[in-house]
Motif scaffolding. Structure first.
Motif, PDB file in Angstrom:
ATOM      1  N   LEU A   1       0.830  -1.199   0.000  1.00 54.12           N
ATOM      2  CA  LEU A   1       0.000   0.000   0.000  1.00 54.12           C
ATOM      3  C   LEU A   1       0.871   1.259   0.000  1.00 54.12           C
ATOM      4  N   LEU A   2       1.947   1.252   0.799  1.00 63.75           N
ATOM      5  CA  LEU A   2       2.847   2.405   0.837  1.00 63.75           C
ATOM      6  C   LEU A   2       3.506   2.639  -0.512  1.00 63.75           C
ATOM      7  N   ARG A   3       3.889   1.555  -1.181  1.00 66.48           N
ATOM      8  CA  ARG A   3       4.477   1.718  -2.515  1.00 66.48           C
ATOM      9  C   ARG A   3       3.463   2.310  -3.486  1.00 66.48           C
ATOM     10  N   GLY A   4       2.226   1.853  -3.377  1.00 64.31           N
ATOM     11  CA  GLY A   4       1.186   2.399  -4.235  1.00 64.31           C
ATOM     12  C   GLY A   4       0.942   3.875  -3.970  1.00 64.31           C
ATOM     13  N   ALA A   5       0.924   4.253  -2.692  1.00 64.21           N
ATOM     14  CA  ALA A   5       0.736   5.663  -2.339  1.00 64.21           C
ATOM     15  C   ALA A   5       1.887   6.508  -2.871  1.00 64.21           C
ATOM     16  N   HIS A   6       3.118   5.973  -2.744  1.00 62.19           N
ATOM     17  CA  HIS A   6       4.296   6.687  -3.242  1.00 62.19           C
ATOM     18  C   HIS A   6       4.155   6.944  -4.736  1.00 62.19           C
TER      19      HIS A   6
END
Length: 658
Positions: free
Chosen positions: A292-297
């Motif tokens: 999820l963090l990679r997607g947000a980034h």
């Protein structure tokens, strides 16, 4: 008393606040102690502390929540977080570590052990948040090549060694090699087509014989190179994070900011914190949280790339907090913030489920005498204020007397609507087979007296800030329908596309209100196409489907706009009564990119046509794009290749010339 220099210390203890405060004060600390977690991030930042103590003894769940809430504030400012746990809760240390803790102490412990733990945490914070240029390890020598854009970025040390700009071209590097070494470089790059890592050696002035260790990441299509004397090399992708502007650690970001602050250029930092991330992380596990963090980034990077000039820094600071730093004007930054908010408001796919998070944002512009630490602290304080607010998404530190452009637009929008300052332009839609103009999309514009042309994105962002979204949407719909109903005969065969907003779809009774507005204007329902975007549908797909079915039964056609920018597009195609699919500008322009890009565009077009939908490509600007899209089966396009958004009179002239 301790021999440490007096320093502020923030302590949050749910049951033993006074006892811990006394121990720390006796050891020479200037203590700010709290018993409740409300406003913890703001109090930590206001205290000026580099160390936060979370006492989770006998209050494990409260302690975990407090650690998570402080993670961004501590991590962004290079601080330390000392967590105290009961002996029986030692297994929870891993969860505290994931929440951002840096140091731990299990009870029972003595006063001396507690003080010693504070000292070590303070020393850690001093290393992390002191003078980053002096304390950071020497910059590695290396470079990163982005194959998608063809751009190359050098680490600062390598750029200085070669006397080149940090952002340069591969050709500039190759010119430094002789013919044989250049061949070795090409062969190494070619080997990356079948492997992820390789190396080649050559001589370089100032270093002698060196080896360049190359690593290729197929997911990002980037090559990282670490340059060092012949011998074993660490993971180059990891090493480069500390040196490149796109690196993903807080220390590298601070050093980047320090270098920019050394110039006279303006600089602003924006801290973005995800809402409800810890809930998702706890429910689905760390792997899902990391994804999820990679997607947000990626979403933040894309929003920044669309609105800010080249050179903006986007990085993750720690936990679920991200940084955007830029030297762009405030109006452009405001637009970037609105895009980021919109991007993060869209749902994330987590396993087999969908999670809607949203974000809070704190922003600060450089002031006189600012260092990276002080600038980031002010942005963190603004972020803490935003998080503490019931409704505010954005807080700006030290805004002073200068009103933000977005706030100014919001304040002036109501009178502008009343005085008829919001105008409508029309962008032609062209049939690829015949080249004939068959329709137009209505687009709102505001010619502001001092800020210039305000497009639809910023216009609706200002409306959202002023709580005038419905008023603006009603105003635009009335103007568009009245103007189109009065078109001369030469335009009488054109379809009219009109955008509906999320606010429209959510309004009770909107279908009857809107259809009555159409009939009152005299414009035929059968020539009207209503466009909706994914962001306007996400709250309740069933409500949207019912509303759009009503419109379709009334004779209107339905188009889904900006397809390819969201994360649940397939669900929309299956559930909604659609006639057209509009390919997002960036996706349409990818048709001239790599073979992989073209396959993706082809797949979207094939899927749409198999569902009986007509396909409209947005943002077409070149003959090459047009030709390739037509070959793949796209039927219509709009974009500057034909015309930008124009007035009704200009549209008449274009039709006569077409």
């Amino acid at each position: 008393m301790s021999d440490v220099d007096p320093a502020p210390l923030y302590i949050l203890s749910f049951r033993q606040r006074d006892e811990l405060a006394a121990l720390a004060a006796n050891a020479g600390w200037q203590v700010v102690a709290a018993r409740r977690a409300a406003g913890a991030a703001r109090r930590f930042l206001a205290s000026g502390s580099a160390v936060a103590v979370i006492d989770a003894r006998g209050a494990l769940s409260d302690g975990l929540a407090a650690a998570a809430s402080l993670d961004g504030a501590v991590g962004s400012n290079g601080g330390a977080m000392l967590v105290l746990v009961s002996r029986g809760d030692i297994e929870a240390i891993a969860r505290f570590y994931d929440a951002g803790a840096t140091h731990f102490l299990a009870s029972p412990f003595s006063e001396a052990e507690f003080v010693q733990a504070l000292r070590f945490a303070h020393r850690h914070a001093a290393r992390m948040a002191g003078d980053w240029r002096a304390t950071a390890p020497a910059d590695p020598l290396g470079w990163r090549l982005d194959l998608s854009s063809g751009t190359m970025q050098l680490t600062p040390a390598f750029a200085r060694l070669l006397d080149l700009a940090e952002e340069t071209s591969p050709r500039a590097i190759l010119r430094r090699l002789d013919a044989a070494e250049r061949r070795a470089a090409f062969l190494a790059l070619r080997r990356l087509a079948t492997r992820t890592a390789t190396a080649f050696a050559h001589d370089i002035e100032g270093l002698g014989r060196i080896v360049q260790h190359l690593q290729y990441d197929p997911a990002t299509r980037r090559i990282d190179a670490l340059v060092e004397p012949l011998g074993s090399a660490p993971d180059s992708a990891v090493a480069m994070r500390d040196a490149l502007a796109g690196g993903r650690d807080a220390g590298g970001a601070r050093r980047w900011i320090e270098r920019r602050l050394a110039t006279a250029e303006p600089l602003a930092v924006v801290l973005v914190a995800l809402n409800r991330f810890e809930v998702v992380n706890t429910a689905y596990g760390r792997a899902a949280g990391d994804a999820l963090l990679r997607g947000a980034h990626r979403r933040i990077e894309q929003a920044a790339a669309e609105t800010l000039e080249k050179g903006a820094l986007v990085t993750r600071m720690g936990g679920s907090e991200f940084l955007v730093a830029t030297d762009q004007p405030r109006a452009r930054i405001d637009l970037a913030v609105e895009r980021i908010v919109g991007a993060l408001a869209k749902p994330f796919v987590v396993g087999d489920s969908i999670a809607v998070l949203g974000c809070r944002i704190g922003m600060a512009a450089r002031g006189e005498g600012d260092e990276a630490a002080s600038l980031l602290r002010r942005a963190s304080e603004a972020l803490a204020d935003a998080r503490a607010s019931d409704s505010a998404t954005l807080r700006v530190a030290d805004a002073g007397e200068e009103e933000a452009p977005i706030d100014r637009l919001a304040a002036e929008l109501g009178p502008a609507i009343d005085h008829g300052e919001i105008d409508i332009l029309f962008q032609p839609q062209v049939a690829m087979g015949s080249g004939a103009i068959v329709g137009v999309e209505a687009l709102a514009r505001w010619e502001h007296a001092t800020l210039g042309t305000i497009g639809a994105d910023l216009l609706f962002a200002a409306a959202a800030r002023a709580d005038l979204e419905i008023a603006l949407s009603d105003h635009i719909q009335r103007i568009v329908l009245e103007r189109a109903a009065a078109w001369p005969r030469i335009l009488s065969g054109l379809r009219l596309s009109l955008n509906l907003t999320a606010g429209d779809i959510a309004r009770p009774g909107f279908a009857d209100l809107f259809l009555d507005r159409v009939d009152t204007s005299g414009f035929p329902r059968t020539r009207l196409t209503l466009e909706i975007t994914e962001s306007g549908l996400i709250e309740d797909l069933n409500i949207a489907a019912t509303l759009l079915t009503t419109f379709r039964s009334a004779g209107c056609r339905i188009a889904i706009d900006d397809f390819g920018t969201g994360y649940s597009s397939l669900a929309y195609l299956k559930s909604l009564p659609l006639d057209y699919l509009k390919i997002d500008k960036k996706l349409a322009q990818d048709i001239t990119g790599t073979v992989r890009d073209r396959v993706v565009v082809r797949g979207v077009i094939d899927m749409a046509r198999s569902l009986g939908l007509s396909v409209i490509a947005e943002g077409v600007e070149t003959e090459e794009q047009l030709e390739l899209l037509a070959k793949e089966g796209c039927q219509y396009y709009q974009g500057f290749l034909c015309s930008g958004a124009i007035s009704s009179d200009a549209l008449v002239a274009l039709m006569k010339a077409n």
